[in-house]
Design an enzyme around this catalytic site. Structure first.
Site, mmCIF file in Angstrom:
data_model
loop_
_atom_site.group_PDB
_atom_site.id
_atom_site.type_symbol
_atom_site.label_atom_id
_atom_site.label_comp_id
_atom_site.label_asym_id
_atom_site.label_seq_id
_atom_site.Cartn_x
_atom_site.Cartn_y
_atom_site.Cartn_z
ATOM 1 N N GLY A 194 0.222 -10.119 -16.665
ATOM 2 C CA GLY A 194 1.674 -10.093 -16.716
ATOM 3 C C GLY A 194 2.172 -9.093 -17.757
ATOM 4 N N ASP A 206 1.988 -3.163 -7.716
ATOM 5 C CA ASP A 206 1.632 -1.933 -7.007
ATOM 6 C C ASP A 206 1.725 -0.741 -7.949
ATOM 7 O OD1 ASP A 206 1.466 -3.520 -4.699
ATOM 8 O OD2 ASP A 206 3.588 -3.198 -4.248
ATOM 9 N N ASP A 247 11.567 -1.608 -4.451
ATOM 10 C CA ASP A 247 10.144 -1.882 -4.682
ATOM 11 C C ASP A 247 9.383 -0.682 -5.214
ATOM 12 O OD1 ASP A 247 10.804 -4.315 -3.618
ATOM 13 O OD2 ASP A 247 9.150 -4.378 -2.188
ATOM 14 N N ASN A 267 -3.958 -9.753 -3.965
ATOM 15 C CA ASN A 267 -2.548 -9.881 -3.574
ATOM 16 C C ASN A 267 -2.326 -11.058 -2.626
ATOM 17 O OD1 ASN A 267 0.185 -9.305 -3.287
ATOM 18 N ND2 ASN A 267 -0.149 -7.102 -3.091
ATOM 19 N N GLU A 314 0.824 -1.212 0.000
ATOM 20 C CA GLU A 314 0.000 0.000 0.000
ATOM 21 C C GLU A 314 0.859 1.263 0.000
ATOM 22 O OE1 GLU A 314 -2.138 -3.422 1.867
ATOM 23 O OE2 GLU A 314 -0.199 -2.467 2.180
ATOM 24 N N GLY A 347 6.912 -5.174 -6.797
ATOM 25 C CA GLY A 347 6.413 -3.805 -6.851
ATOM 26 C C GLY A 347 5.733 -3.453 -8.153
ATOM 27 N N ALA A 348 5.839 -4.322 -9.169
ATOM 28 C CA ALA A 348 5.225 -4.021 -10.463
ATOM 29 C C ALA A 348 3.699 -3.961 -10.358
ATOM 30 C CB ALA A 348 5.640 -5.059 -11.505
#
Length: 334
Positions: free
Chosen positions: A241, A272, A308, A179, A49, A269-270
């Site tokens: 993806g 997010d 990240d 997630n 978050e 982190g992608a």
């Protein structure tokens, strides 16, 4: 951009974005090999978050991030990092009896790194419904949460439910990224039940293929999107993806191809970054195809760095990336 039947998203209005989760210290290995043997680590800050909050701020939005930290150097690093990234720290609580969680991440030449979490009994795991009830909802138009928060403890599970109810009571648009983190849950059954329940109450749900496969036994983005709609969500955005992303409201659907990158450094982190891109576009009143394009671009940019969130761009960098990159081939999803 490939568009089939574009979608106009209703219910999203300009305003602050509320995010609640666990900010953590991140120690990334400086060389390849087991974390127990490498000689150096670089220190930064992570948390799903929090990553989304940073992405939103850099794209001109107004995130409000709630967490709880210990009175320790990692907690102070999180506060410092938030201030450096122009994030409001007024909802960051300090816990005198619990430590701030952290994680270690290995370095690999190809594939996904190994990540080790040290978060059991952390300060953030003590967040509860009382913290949520104390939130001032003035000016908040959207709330984004992930399936990590409800998995941390019984109190964060109740806090997650309270967040959704608070949002619905105040006409706040609810965005939810399942997630999945199986290691955090007591059982697979509890994880499935909770994620499906929270997804059903969301205006927008942002699953990946893996969540669609696990929660519904489906592999096709079209079928996964429809399953989340049938489960109760108003809009479903399915991450495919590097190939792209698909969105549906149960009637219309749109698929947007992803962006090619020369080499993937780190995929953490992608997702997010994708969420930050999608939400920022929707907050600007853009249609779903534009939101998917932005999400795919930000996610691709984040794969180019070890941190990240270091790859999360401002609008200028984002526009340059979109203008200069090749798109992936369009997949058939029907």
């Amino acid at each position: 951009m490939a568009v089939s039947h574009d979608i106009a998203v209703s219910g999203v209005r300009p305003g602050k974005v509320l995010l609640v989760g666990e900010g953590m210290g991140l120690f990334a290995a400086g060389e390849e090999g087991p974390c127990s043997e490498v000689g150096s680590f670089s220190a930064s800050v992570a948390g799903a978050e929090l990553n989304v909050a940073i992405g939103l701020e850099r794209l001109g939005q107004h995130p409000v991030y709630m967490t709880r930290i210990g009175q320790d150097p990692i907690g102070e690093r999180i506060l410092y990092f938030m201030r450096q990234n122009n994030l409001d720290t007024s909802l960051v609580g300090k816990d005198a009896t619990r430590s701030t969680g952290f994680m270690m991440k290995s370095k690999v030449e190809q594939g996904d790194p190994k990540t080790y979490y040290f978060r059991k009994g952390s300060a953030a795991s003590a967040l509860g419904p009382a913290d949520v009830k104390a939130i001032d909802c003035s000016g908040i138009s959207l709330m984004h949460m992930t399936g990590i928060l409800p998995a941390l403890s019984e109190s964060t599970l109740e806090a997650s439910k309270a967040l959704v109810e608070l949002s619905r009571a105040n006409q706040i648009f609810v965005s939810f990224d399942p997630n999945e983190r199986p290691a955090l849950w007591k059982s697979d059954r509890q994880m499935k039940q909770t994620l499906l329940s929270l997804s059903a109450k969301a205006d927008l749900v942002l699953p990946g293929i893996s969540e669609g496969r696990h929660l519904f036994g489906l592999d096709n983005v079209h079928d996964i999107g429809q399953a989340f709609i049938d489960n109760g969500a108003r809009y479903a955005v399915v991450k495919d993806g590097p190939d792209g992303a698909y969105a549906t409201d149960g009637h219309d659907g749109v698929y947007v191809p992803g962006f090619k990158v020369d080499a993937v450094v780190d995929t953490v982190g992608a997702g997010d970054g994708f969420a930050a891109g999608v939400l920022s576009a929707l907050l600007e009143g853009r249609r779903m195809s534009e939101a998917l394009e932005r999400g795919c671009a930000v996610g691709a940019m984040q794969t180019q760095v070890v941190s990240d969130n270091e790859g999360l761009p401002d609008k200028s960098r984002l526009n340059d990336f979109i203008a200069g990159r090749q798109r992936a081939a369009v997949r058939q999803v029907g």
